[in-house]
Motif scaffolding. Structure first.
Motif, PDB file in Angstrom:
ATOM      1  N   ILE A   1      29.974  22.074 -24.608  1.00  0.00           N
ATOM      2  CA  ILE A   1      30.791  22.076 -23.396  1.00  0.00           C
ATOM      3  C   ILE A   1      31.592  23.373 -23.287  1.00  0.00           C
ATOM      4  N   THR A   2      32.113  23.868 -24.404  1.00  0.00           N
ATOM      5  CA  THR A   2      32.863  25.124 -24.398  1.00  0.00           C
ATOM      6  C   THR A   2      31.994  26.284 -23.910  1.00  0.00           C
ATOM      7  N   ALA A   3      30.780  26.362 -24.406  1.00  0.00           N
ATOM      8  CA  ALA A   3      29.861  27.425 -23.978  1.00  0.00           C
ATOM      9  C   ALA A   3      29.557  27.309 -22.484  1.00  0.00           C
ATOM     10  N   ALA A   4      29.369  26.087 -21.996  1.00  0.00           N
ATOM     11  CA  ALA A   4      29.066  25.891 -20.574  1.00  0.00           C
ATOM     12  C   ALA A   4      30.274  26.247 -19.705  1.00  0.00           C
ATOM     13  N   VAL A   5      31.471  25.883 -20.143  1.00  0.00           N
ATOM     14  CA  VAL A   5      32.682  26.221 -19.381  1.00  0.00           C
ATOM     15  C   VAL A   5      32.869  27.738 -19.345  1.00  0.00           C
ATOM     16  N   LEU A   6      32.611  28.406 -20.441  1.00  0.00           N
ATOM     17  CA  LEU A   6      32.711  29.869 -20.462  1.00  0.00           C
ATOM     18  C   LEU A   6      31.700  30.491 -19.495  1.00  0.00           C
ATOM     19  N   ALA A   7      30.493  29.951 -19.465  1.00  0.00           N
ATOM     20  CA  ALA A   7      29.483  30.455 -18.520  1.00  0.00           C
ATOM     21  C   ALA A   7      29.929  30.218 -17.075  1.00  0.00           C
ATOM     22  N   LEU A   8      30.513  29.064 -16.806  1.00  0.00           N
ATOM     23  CA  LEU A   8      31.000  28.756 -15.463  1.00  0.00           C
ATOM     24  C   LEU A   8      32.130  29.712 -15.074  1.00  0.00           C
ATOM     25  N   ARG A   9      33.023  29.979 -15.987  1.00  0.00           N
ATOM     26  CA  ARG A   9      34.135  30.907 -15.710  1.00  0.00           C
ATOM     27  C   ARG A   9      33.640  32.318 -15.446  1.00  0.00           C
ATOM     28  N   ARG A  10      32.506  32.661 -16.025  1.00  0.00           N
ATOM     29  CA  ARG A  10      31.924  33.995 -15.803  1.00  0.00           C
ATOM     30  C   ARG A  10      31.115  34.051 -14.517  1.00  0.00           C
ATOM     31  N   GLY A  11      31.131  32.957 -13.756  1.00  0.00           N
ATOM     32  CA  GLY A  11      30.484  32.957 -12.454  1.00  0.00           C
ATOM     33  C   GLY A  11      29.090  32.381 -12.407  1.00  0.00           C
ATOM     34  N   HIS A  12      28.621  31.786 -13.486  1.00  0.00           N
ATOM     35  CA  HIS A  12      27.281  31.206 -13.504  1.00  0.00           C
ATOM     36  C   HIS A  12      27.346  29.798 -12.887  1.00  0.00           C
ATOM     37  N   LYS A  13      27.046  29.720 -11.583  1.00  0.00           N
ATOM     38  CA  LYS A  13      27.209  28.473 -10.827  1.00  0.00           C
ATOM     39  C   LYS A  13      26.396  27.287 -11.369  1.00  0.00           C
ATOM     40  N   PRO A  14      25.162  27.487 -11.841  1.00  0.00           N
ATOM     41  CA  PRO A  14      24.408  26.336 -12.365  1.00  0.00           C
ATOM     42  C   PRO A  14      25.056  25.669 -13.577  1.00  0.00           C
ATOM     43  N   ALA A  15      26.007  26.331 -14.207  1.00  0.00           N
ATOM     44  CA  ALA A  15      26.668  25.743 -15.371  1.00  0.00           C
ATOM     45  C   ALA A  15      27.406  24.469 -15.002  1.00  0.00           C
ATOM     46  N   ARG A  16      27.866  24.332 -13.755  1.00  0.00           N
ATOM     47  CA  ARG A  16      28.574  23.104 -13.364  1.00  0.00           C
ATOM     48  C   ARG A  16      27.641  21.903 -13.397  1.00  0.00           C
ATOM     49  N   TYR A  17      26.369  22.090 -13.020  1.00  0.00           N
ATOM     50  CA  TYR A  17      25.397  20.993 -13.111  1.00  0.00           C
ATOM     51  C   TYR A  17      25.115  20.641 -14.563  1.00  0.00           C
ATOM     52  N   PHE A  18      25.016  21.675 -15.375  1.00  0.00           N
ATOM     53  CA  PHE A  18      24.790  21.466 -16.804  1.00  0.00           C
ATOM     54  C   PHE A  18      25.936  20.667 -17.413  1.00  0.00           C
ATOM     55  N   ILE A  19      27.171  21.051 -17.085  1.00  0.00           N
ATOM     56  CA  ILE A  19      28.345  20.362 -17.623  1.00  0.00           C
ATOM     57  C   ILE A  19      28.357  18.903 -17.195  1.00  0.00           C
ATOM     58  N   LEU A  20      28.133  18.653 -15.913  1.00  0.00           N
ATOM     59  CA  LEU A  20      28.142  17.280 -15.413  1.00  0.00           C
ATOM     60  C   LEU A  20      27.047  16.442 -16.062  1.00  0.00           C
ATOM     61  N   ALA A  21      25.840  16.959 -16.061  1.00  0.00           N
ATOM     62  CA  ALA A  21      24.705  16.203 -16.601  1.00  0.00           C
ATOM     63  C   ALA A  21      24.850  15.961 -18.104  1.00  0.00           C
ATOM     64  N   HIS A  22      25.194  16.973 -18.839  1.00  0.00           N
ATOM     65  CA  HIS A  22      25.270  16.834 -20.290  1.00  0.00           C
ATOM     66  C   HIS A  22      26.495  16.055 -20.755  1.00  0.00           C
ATOM     67  N   SER A  23      27.490  15.927 -19.905  1.00  0.00           N
ATOM     68  CA  SER A  23      28.664  15.140 -20.274  1.00  0.00           C
ATOM     69  C   SER A  23      28.288  13.691 -20.567  1.00  0.00           C
ATOM     70  N   PHE A  24      27.351  13.141 -19.797  1.00  0.00           N
ATOM     71  CA  PHE A  24      26.905  11.770 -20.041  1.00  0.00           C
ATOM     72  C   PHE A  24      26.217  11.654 -21.398  1.00  0.00           C
ATOM     73  N   PHE A  25      25.309  12.581 -21.676  1.00  0.00           N
ATOM     74  CA  PHE A  25      24.593  12.563 -22.949  1.00  0.00           C
ATOM     75  C   PHE A  25      25.556  12.749 -24.124  1.00  0.00           C
TER      76      PHE A  25
END
Length: 86
Positions: free
Chosen positions: A21-45
């Protein structure tokens, strides 16, 4: 026999979700928009994995979510990532 192995495996699996999750949040903060889908989807898993690990470590009692949390989480993960790709 297997009890110690399960406890070691469950303990180590509790370290992986925060790193992911930390890596995905860092990617999102750097402007990588698809990271928000990754964060949401992987949060369940990741939530399901954590629940199962805590059950193996006898922190949580056995129940539907603690027994099958990983399976439910990965199903939600696949569903949400499929929707994100559509």
């Amino acid at each position: 026999g297997y009890t110690i192995g399960f406890q070691i495996g469950a303990s180590s699996s509790l370290l992986f979700p925060p790193m992911l999750i930390t890596a995905a949040v860092l990617a999102l903060r750097r402007g990588h928009k698809p990271a928000r889908y990754f964060i949401l989807a992987h949060s369940f898993f990741l939530a399901g994995t954590i629940l199962m690990s805590l059950r193996v470590l006898d922190v949580l009692p056995s129940g539907l979510l603690t027994l099958h949390g990983g399976r439910i989480g990965i199903a939600m993960d696949m569903l949400l990532l499929g929707v994100a790709l559509a």
